[in-house]
Design a protein around this motif. Structure first.
Motif, mmCIF file in Angstrom:
data_model
loop_
_atom_site.group_PDB
_atom_site.id
_atom_site.type_symbol
_atom_site.label_atom_id
_atom_site.label_comp_id
_atom_site.label_asym_id
_atom_site.label_seq_id
_atom_site.Cartn_x
_atom_site.Cartn_y
_atom_site.Cartn_z
ATOM 1 N N GLU A 88 -96.966 9.199 20.668
ATOM 2 C CA GLU A 88 -98.100 10.047 20.300
ATOM 3 C C GLU A 88 -99.426 9.297 20.336
ATOM 4 N N PHE A 118 -95.850 20.496 23.678
ATOM 5 C CA PHE A 118 -95.645 20.419 22.233
ATOM 6 C C PHE A 118 -94.830 21.612 21.730
ATOM 7 N N SER A 165 -95.961 19.474 16.178
ATOM 8 C CA SER A 165 -94.651 19.568 16.836
ATOM 9 C C SER A 165 -93.567 18.690 16.194
#
Lengths: 225, 225
Positions: free
Chosen positions: A104, A17, A69
């Motif tokens: 994600e 990240f 991130s």
């Protein structure tokens, strides 16, 4: 960038990240100070800057903290000119955002379950879920052997780097097998393009160091059972 | 908008995610055709337009599909001029994106667990997790009795509408209690401002219809045990 601007990145070596945030900054040519955090002894600066998640990366731009991130990557793109990270067309921006959320939400949680869940059955379930998600990604995303936006590293390449570089190392360390470029030909070709980019290469932590780190982590999970 | 543009929204009455897309379109004054989907008999158009999640809302703009409610909201903001949805300043845009992810990832999954998990203990665990997340939101977000960006409905108000309107109805239907505006004073004041906005009011489904729908859903979960 005006010289009186102050840019700091709170990071941890080896973090996928943090690498996303670093890559965005390097693509834009932003000078920044990297501050190494300890995950077992978090600094007051980290705790104060990201009180919600207490996690790296945190970007401090003139003391204002930006966390998460992909939020940092968009912030960097909107704050500094130069190399465009998100495509200019709203439809392609939407596709980048949609697929980054897919990575994600649908790819990485199963990968982490496959790697770090103390229960072997759960790990196998995670691996199967990860394979299903990668199959969708390979089928639906037609990247055609270039970067996602075409000729240069963009938002979705940055989000997907974790699949191309980290997942193969994590799975080797944790004795499961969800990803290889041969099994997912579109992802495989796309990954090669991304991993061969010189700026991307500049943010990748050494493979052997990551592998040792993840092997130790996996062993500690097995031992703690 | 050019008159030859075609905008369709695939939706389902009562959906909090569809309401986000509708609200964005109405704030911009975009004319669109609403196409009602059936959740038990999904149309070919829906399956073709959102093959990954097979869910509403889907925005079709000149036949190009855009999926995921918050991705649609950003797309609408970037495609049509008029009422700005995201703030113009990159730092405030980052805050909006960060907190919208917090609502999606930390608030709503526990609420859904508290409401729909067949296991009573899991429901109680979900309620506790939701309370913790709402406490963070109430403490960290200083909205000061206006919209999040100031004077008009913006991105985070749209994302948070689900807390202000849907959560109280879901919890009433499912016999748990995580949210009320008195317990979370900052959220409570913010919610009043958002719910009083005339454009917001225009997309809210009738409370009694939603309550009956969710009560039936909760009963079917209890019955199926």
């Amino acid at each position: 960038m005006a010289t009186n601007q102050q840019v700091k990145l709170l990071g941890f070596a080896g973090s996928q990240f943090v690498a996303r945030a670093e890559l965005a900054l390097k693509l834009k040519g932003v000078q920044y100070e990297y501050i190494q955090e300890s995950l077992t002894n978090k600094s007051n600066l980290l705790l104060k800057s990201n009180p919600v998640h207490k996690k790296v990366p945190v970007l401090l731009h003139n003391n204002k903290p930006i966390c998460e991130s992909l939020v940092i990557v968009e912030y960097v793109d909107e704050t500094w000119t130069g190399h465009p990270i998100l495509p200019s067309d709203p439809y392609h921006r939407a596709l980048s955002r949609f697929w980054s959320r897919f990575i994600e939400d649908q790819v990485m949680p199963p990968v982490f379950k496959a790697a770090w869940n103390p229960n072997k059955q759960e790990r196998e379930k995670g691996a199967e879920e990860a394979r299903e998600a990668l199959k969708i990604l390979d089928k639906e995303l037609k990247v055609n052997g270039k970067f996602f936006n075409g000729d240069s590293v963009g938002f979705l390449d940055i989000a997907a780097l974790t699949i191309f570089y980290w997942v193969p190392i994590i799975q080797e360390a944790s004795e499961f097998n969800v990803y290889n470029g041969d099994k997912y030909p579109n992802l495989g070709k796309w990954g090669q393009v991304v991993l061969n980019d010189p700026v991307v290469k500049g943010v990748l932590p050494p493979r052997d160091v990551l592998l040792s780190f993840f092997k130790a982590r996996f062993q500690s999970i097995i031992d703690s059972k």
